[in-house]
Design an enzyme around this catalytic site. Structure first.
Site, PDB file in Angstrom:
ATOM      1  N   SER A 295       0.847  -1.303   0.066  1.00 35.82           N
ATOM      2  CA  SER A 295       0.070   0.170   0.119  1.00 35.82           C
ATOM      3  C   SER A 295       0.743   1.334  -0.146  1.00 35.82           C
ATOM      4  CB  SER A 295      -0.910   0.040   1.402  1.00 35.82           C
ATOM      5  OG  SER A 295      -0.772   1.133   1.919  1.00 35.82           O
ATOM      6  N   LYS A 296       0.313   2.204  -1.000  1.00 38.53           N
ATOM      7  CA  LYS A 296       1.101   3.449  -0.798  1.00 38.53           C
ATOM      8  C   LYS A 296       1.046   4.233   0.119  1.00 38.53           C
ATOM      9  CE  LYS A 296       0.064   7.619  -3.479  1.00 38.53           C
ATOM     10  NZ  LYS A 296      -0.572   8.171  -4.621  1.00 38.53           N
ATOM     11  N   ARG A 297       0.021   4.036   1.130  1.00 40.37           N
ATOM     12  CA  ARG A 297       0.045   4.914   2.437  1.00 40.37           C
ATOM     13  C   ARG A 297       0.832   4.035   3.295  1.00 40.37           C
ATOM     14  NH1 ARG A 297      -4.224   4.415   4.966  1.00 40.37           N
ATOM     15  NH2 ARG A 297      -5.391   3.042   3.707  1.00 40.37           N
ATOM     16  N   LYS A 298       0.812   2.686   3.628  1.00 40.55           N
ATOM     17  CA  LYS A 298       1.429   2.166   4.607  1.00 40.55           C
ATOM     18  C   LYS A 298       2.904   1.744   4.442  1.00 40.55           C
ATOM     19  CE  LYS A 298      -2.913  -0.329   6.131  1.00 40.55           C
ATOM     20  NZ  LYS A 298      -3.266  -1.629   5.811  1.00 40.55           N
TER      21      LYS A 298
END
Ligand code: GLU
Length: 549
Positions: A295-298
């Site tokens: 994930s790009k966020r995590k």
């Protein structure tokens, strides 16, 4: 045609006809079996490792078949666009060996199927949209956001089999032409919708190049083709562009799999031959025993820039991606160490349909294998480039001693039959080489278990280093010292009668190694001392000896 007046009211007169466009973008003249693929990023400025993977598979597919790989910028969603996004994207791709044969390139565009930026193809989409309208296969819809959300509520309430714009909820589907013309003339905003031919309960079948035969319900929704500003949706632009650009294989991420029924319907409505589809699985990450999408966020490693910052050679990342593409790649690589990726017998069909696991340990191992055979000078140059961008302090230290890092990295590497696999990224060079630089050296003195402080003091006190000694003389001197101090001249001798010795020659050189480098495990010590120079070696031995008394 009943829709002529409506088409004339909604679209400019000056648009090209579909026939003119077909003639402007003729079938490509390529040998049998050559595949035309593309990478179609949005210019968000962010390159996900999964997108690099997709781009790489597209490029490989074209190269392996002697086809064409092009790049198209999908900038129809202006909200997602980032200033300078295209430039930085092209730069990152090029750094990882993704160099399209045609399409958007740095500062220019190449190829006869352009423009390769969607915002510059407005007339082309409009032309096909107008044609669909003329043929009764599309219609303007004036529903507002509020009306659409009421519609969704109604559907929720009534338990509609399918949510969205269809059937009795598709209020504008049968709007009389004169009413549509009047509302448009009044300045009411409209989108253009497909008049879907889909029927509930009917299924379509198609073959995905990676996943095999797939069956899905037909698309029943009157999907939006043009938004209120006349800009196409992804779906419509995909059909028009990939048809006119003569893409044979649409290789994209699995998130688009669910849209295939709509896409096939669009190709058919427009009278285009559909391309072959291959949907690539997302890269997964193992976490707490579960697999989930990177994930790009995590996950910092979701960004391609992370690999660059860590100092993984871009070629190592590609080698690793090859391992994900095919489980047979590693064996092939062992047998063909210098071959280009496109020489690998790659087929989409053999790719795994379940998500490939991104394994950092494996990446490190692959990267060590890529760095190991680099000559010292090459590795030093690459590490230097990396430091100039990501470790200024190291870059300054290196700049003060030109050529020094190349000497350091040549040890056990240049001319070695089996070079050490001990560096996995340029970011590790600082730590690897730290003891060669006084400003980075930490004078620690780890001793082997068998050696007491007093023994070490005796060894260092008596050891006399001379830079003039060749390797044999140098070792002879250590051996003589060992024997003088009660150590066996060889490990074997010690093993036979351990009681007769304090230890063996290896213990003595370990103490010297620890004094000179602060470590027990290093590349060849004789070479290290020569690179360090006599003065520094002597100083370090004296310093360590002084710490022991
Ligand atoms: N612009 C789309 C995306 O970034 C492209 C998908 C495709 O390859 O068709 O997801």
């Amino acid at each position: 045609m009943p829709n002529t007046a409506l088409a004339a009211a909604l679209f400019p007169n000056s648009l090209p006809t579909p026939e003119e466009l077909e003639a402007r973008y003729p079938a490509r003249n390529l040998p049998e079996g050559a595949r035309v693929t593309r990478f179609a990023p949005s210019p968000t400025g962010f390159l996900h490792i999964g997108s690099l993977y997709t781009a790489f598979v597209n490029q490989l597919t074209a190269r392996v078949t002697g086809g064409v790989f092009f790049l198209r910028v999908e900038d129809t969603d202006k909200k997602r666009e980032v200033e300078g996004g295209v430039g930085s994207l092209l730069k990152s791709l090029a750094a990882f060996g993704i160099v399209p044969d045609e399409g958007q390139a740095m500062g220019a565009e190449t190829g006869a199927y352009g423009p390769y930026t969607q915002s510059r193809r407005r007339d082309i989409y409009q032309a096909f949209a107008k044609d669909l309208l003329l043929r009764g296969l599309a219609y303007p819809c004036f529903c507002t956001e509020d009306e659409l959300s009421d519609l969704r509520e109604e559907q929720e309430h009534e338990g509609a089999v399918q949510k969205g714009y269809w059937g009795k909820w598709a209020r504008c589907r049968d709007l009389p032409a004169d009413e549509a013309i009047r509302r448009a003339a009044n300045g009411e905003a409209w989108v253009l919708r497909l008049r879907s031919s889909g029927v509930a309960d009917k299924r379509i079948a198609f073959t995905d190049e990676v996943r095999g035969k797939i069956e899905m319900p037909e698309n029943m929704l009157d999907a939006v083709l043009l938004k209120t500003d006349g800009v196409p949706t992804y779906h419509f632009a995909h059909a028009v562009d990939d048809h006119l650009m003569r893409t044979t294989h649409v290789i994209r991420s699995e998130e688009w799999l669910a849209s295939v029924p709509l896409h096939l319907q669009l190709f058919s409505a427009c009278g285009f031959k559909a391309p072959k589809y291959a949907h690539i699985s997302a890269l997964m990450k193992q976490e707490d025993g579960n697999k989930r999408k990177l994930s790009k966020r995590k996950d910092p490693e979701a960004a391609v820039s992370w690999f660059t910052r860590q100092g993984y050679p871009s070629y190592a990342v590609l080698e690793y991606l090859m391992c994900l593409i095919s489980s047979q790649f590693e064996d092939w690589r062992r047998a063909n160490p210098a071959a280009l990726h496109e020489a690998f017998p790659f087929t989409l069909k053999k790719m795994s349909a379940s998500g490939a696991l991104f394994d950092p340990v494996k990446l490190i191992d692959v990267s060590k294998g890529v760095i190991a055979p680099m000559p010292g000078a090459e590795l030093a140059a690459r590490a230097g480039d990396w430091a100039r961008e990501f470790d200024r302090q190291l870059a300054d230290i290196l700049a003060a001693r030109p050529g020094y890092l190349a000497q350091i990295l040549a040890i056990d590497r240049d001319g070695a039959k089996k070079p050490r696999k001990d560096i996995s990224r340029y970011g590790e060079v600082r730590e690897y080489a730290s003891y060669f630089f006084d400003e980075l050296f930490t004078p620690e003195l780890p001793l082997p278990d068998s050696v007491t402080n007093a023994d070490a003091a005796a060894i260092l006190g008596e050891y006399d280093y001379s830079a003039e000694d060749g390797k044999d003389a140098w070792f002879g001197r250590i051996r003589d010292l060992a024997v003088r101090l009660g150590y066996a001249a060889a490990p074997r001798e010690y093993k036979e009668t351990p009681a007769a010795f304090k230890g063996h020659v290896g213990d003595v050189s370990a103490v010297i190694r620890a004094a000179v480098t602060g470590r027990l495990n290093t590349p060849d010590l004789w070479s290290i001392c020569r690179v360090l120079g006599e003065e520094r070696v002597r100083a370090r031995i004296a310093l360590a000896a002084a710490r022991l008394v």
